[in-house]
Design a protein around this motif. Structure first.
Motif, short mmCIF file in Angstrom:
data_model
loop_
_atom_site.label_atom_id
_atom_site.label_comp_id
_atom_site.label_asym_id
_atom_site.label_seq_id
_atom_site.Cartn_x
_atom_site.Cartn_y
_atom_site.Cartn_z
N PHE B 189 0.83 -1.21 0.00
CA PHE B 189 0.00 0.00 0.00
C PHE B 189 0.86 1.26 0.00
O PHE B 189 0.64 2.18 -0.78
CB PHE B 189 -0.91 -0.02 1.24
N HIS B 190 1.88 1.30 0.86
CA HIS B 190 2.79 2.44 0.87
C HIS B 190 3.84 2.25 -0.22
O HIS B 190 4.37 1.15 -0.40
CB HIS B 190 3.48 2.56 2.23
N LEU B 191 4.13 3.32 -0.95
CA LEU B 191 5.02 3.22 -2.11
C LEU B 191 6.40 3.76 -1.78
O LEU B 191 6.55 4.65 -0.93
CB LEU B 191 4.42 4.02 -3.28
N LEU B 192 7.41 3.22 -2.47
CA LEU B 192 8.75 3.79 -2.36
C LEU B 192 8.76 5.13 -3.09
O LEU B 192 8.00 5.32 -4.04
CB LEU B 192 9.78 2.85 -2.99
N PRO B 193 9.61 6.08 -2.66
CA PRO B 193 9.56 7.41 -3.30
C PRO B 193 9.97 7.38 -4.78
O PRO B 193 9.34 8.07 -5.59
CB PRO B 193 10.54 8.24 -2.46
N GLY B 194 11.01 6.60 -5.12
CA GLY B 194 11.48 6.57 -6.51
C GLY B 194 11.61 7.98 -7.07
O GLY B 194 12.13 8.87 -6.40
N THR B 196 8.89 9.65 -7.91
CA THR B 196 7.60 10.33 -7.67
C THR B 196 7.25 10.31 -6.18
O THR B 196 6.27 9.67 -5.77
CB THR B 196 6.46 9.64 -8.46
N PRO B 197 8.03 11.01 -5.35
CA PRO B 197 7.78 10.97 -3.91
C PRO B 197 6.43 11.56 -3.51
O PRO B 197 5.96 11.33 -2.39
CB PRO B 197 8.93 11.79 -3.31
#
Ligand code: FAD
Ligand code: SF4
Ligand code: FES
Ligand code: FES
Lengths: 195, 325
Positions: B189-194, B196-197
């Protein structure tokens, strides 16, 4: 701030506070209407404050803290950080302690709000108020109403018994003057009196 | 605070009917109102969801269901939570303050924003708040920032304690939109910033978190949450660890391990879990397994202390677990 001008400290603060509030709201309102945005619309709320039914029309941006202080002139509740970090603005909503600076008044229709002004019974101080006096639970007094409202909820909850437990439960109330030892002693006195 | 339109939907269907951009749901408001005052969040429309029936803590076929609007205080105090998932109750009680736990909801907790000081200050650049403007934390004040999962665009930690414990328990979030209901593993559900933080989670516009589901895990009744911070109470984590262990005599059969204060999202540590499995339940095993906690870390100028602190926090949590019968 002397009495010889025939004006109390509270009145003076109240008056200058009003002036400051007016001065601050004018440019703010202009800035807010400048960009094209949906109009806010006022919201009607009926809350019970310290036992009195209080119908109000509020801007949805108004916090409970600002409504208490600036509209209802209940200035016992203090504004410290205005960011939910210091606990100076603690009041009870429906019997539970909350920070009034992060509570939007528009959400409070039907709620029961108790502030420090609603704690004493007539001229008789609440046991916590007396205990704070007995134990020097304050120096400047700015954090004190928040401390007492928070402590009242901690005592009602009944789980904190040791000094460490009291400190843990009270950690959301900061005291710049470092009156913590007196605060803990005052809460312990009131707890023992109640048990 | 900018102006906004205030609405109070009476049903879940009403709340998700018009997923207009610039809409924010208001639960406890302890993140949203704070960030609206700072003008970090500037929704044009605020939907007060507190009247919606997203409540209740109960046992279902899928596990323990917690309504998204349940308050942190009530979840921490609930008997099922305390008995079956002590790490959840401990993570909640180590979060924020008594006042804030009365206000803050479980859904809002998972969606709270980072405490990075640059993010909270609209006068400076920040890729998360203003995409493409830069990340002053990388060269600036970064003691509290992440050493795992960071990118060249953003190094902010996810601040939730609860999410760390939930990720260790394989929890899922139930989401509701106009299109229907779907379940997403919290781990995804929580995304890595990559690059597109500004995209922090897998939530579609207008989508509502309705429940959190914690699958049954009998041995999670022996679990702990250990949180290390700059002061004893009322502070975000420098390092935290959520651990549960299933023992087979003196041997560790299985373990669940997740850490906070370290990652750009709640950080599960499968390598540590694998290193614990089959080993004797003893400090030497914990220390050896904890070495894997910091695989791939990238410390910043002010937080070089974090990897060692992380390993020690993990060992301490595992030792505390031994003391629980
Ligand atoms: C001084 C301070 C100290 C803190 N310390 C800690 C700490 O130590 N540990 C910790 O974990 N947290 C801490 N917090 C953070 C706190 O736990 C969160 O602010 C809180 O959990 C957010 O919940 P809320 O209900 O108030 O959310 P809100 O502020 O109402 O909402 C937060 C965000 O989630 C969205 N949202 C809310 N509910 C839903 C839903 N059901 N579906 C979809 N979107 C939703 C909102 O639109 C908003 O974007 C602290 C906060 C403060 C102010
Ligand atoms: S770490 Fe992330 S949130 Fe903080 S300034 Fe950099 S981009 Fe913004
Ligand atoms: S003024 Fe509300 S917490 Fe500081
Ligand atoms: S008495 Fe001064 S801040 Fe507490």
């Amino acid at each position: 701030m002397t009495e010889s001008y025939g004006i109390s400290r509270r009145e003076l603060l109240g008056r200058s506070g009003t002036v400051a509030a007016v001065a601050a709201t004018v440019p703010l309102a202009v800035a807010d209407t400048a960009p094209a945005r949906a109009t806010t619309g006022e919201v009607g709320v009926r809350m019970t404050v310290n036992g009195s039914v209080t119908p109000l029309t509020v801007d949805p941006r108004e916090t409970l803290l600002d409504v208490l202080r600036e509209r209802l002139h209940l200035t016992g509740t203090k504004k410290g950080c205005d960011r939910g970090q210091c606990g100076a603005c603690t009041v009870h909503v429906d019997g539970e302690r909350v920070v009034s600076c992060l509570t939007l008044a528009a959400t409070l229709g039907g709620s029961r709000v108790t502030t420090i002004e609603g704690l004493a019974r007539g001229d008789r101080l609440h046991p916590l108020q007396q205990a704070f006096i007995d134990h020097d639970g304050f120096q400047c007094g700015f954090c004190t109403s928040g401390q007492i409202m928070s402590a009242a909820a901690v005592l009602a909850d009944g789980r904190a018994r040791t000094d460490d437990e009291v400190r843990e439960q009270m950690s959301g109330n900061l005291c710049r003057c470092g009156a913590y030892p007196g605060i803990v002693a005052a809460i312990q006195q009131a707890r023992k009196e109640a048990s | 605070m900018r102006e906004f339109r205030f609405e109070r939907p009476g049903t879940v269907a009403d709340a998700v009917r018009r997923p207009a951009p610039g809409t924010a749901f208001l639960a406890g408001g302890t993140t949203l109102v704070d960030l609206m005052k700072l003008e970090v969040m500037t929704p044009a429309r605020v939907l007060d969801i507190n009247r919606l029936p997203l409540r209740g803590i109960d046992q279902t076929r899928d596990g323990l269901r917690i309504g998204a609007l349940e308050r942190m205080r009530d979840v921490a105090a609930h008997d099922l939570v305390r008995r079956r998932y002590p790490m959840l109750a401990q993570a909640l009680e180590a979060s924020a303050s008594g006042q804030l736990r009365n206000m803050a909801s479980i859904g809002g907790n998972l969606l709270q924003r980072t405490r990075c000081g640059y993010f909270r200050d609209v006068s400076v650049p920040c890729n998360k708040r203003a995409p493409g403007s830069g990340c002053p934390a990388i060269e600036g004040e970064n003691r509290m920032h992440a050493v795992l999962g960071a990118s060249d665009a953003c190094v902010a930690t996810h601040p939730s304690d609860l999410a760390v414990a939930l990720v260790a328990l394989d929890a899922t979030v139930r989401l509701r939109s106009r299109a229907g209901t779907r379940d997403v593993a919290l781990r995804d559900f929580h995304l890595l910033p990559g690059t597109t933080p500004e995209r922090e989670h897998d939530l579609r516009p207008g989508e509502l978190v309705t429940d959190v589901i914690v699958p049954d895990l009998g041995w999670a009744s022996r679990s702990v949450y250990v949180k290390i911070r700059d002061r004893q109470s009322y502070e975000f984590a420098l390092a935290s660890a959520a651990v549960a262990v299933r023992r087979d005599g003196d041997t560790i059969a299985e373990a669940r391990v997740a850490v906070g204060g370290m990652g750009t999202r709640p950080w599960r540590l499968p390598a540590v879990e694998a290193a614990l499995a089959g080993r004797p339940a003893a400090e030497a095993s914990y220390t050896a397994a904890a070495e894997h906690a910091t695989d791939g870390v990238r410390p910043l100028r002010h937080n070089a202390f974090k990897p060692a602190l992380m390993r020690r926090t993990l060992v301490r949590a595992l030792l505390e677990l031994e003391r629980i019968r």
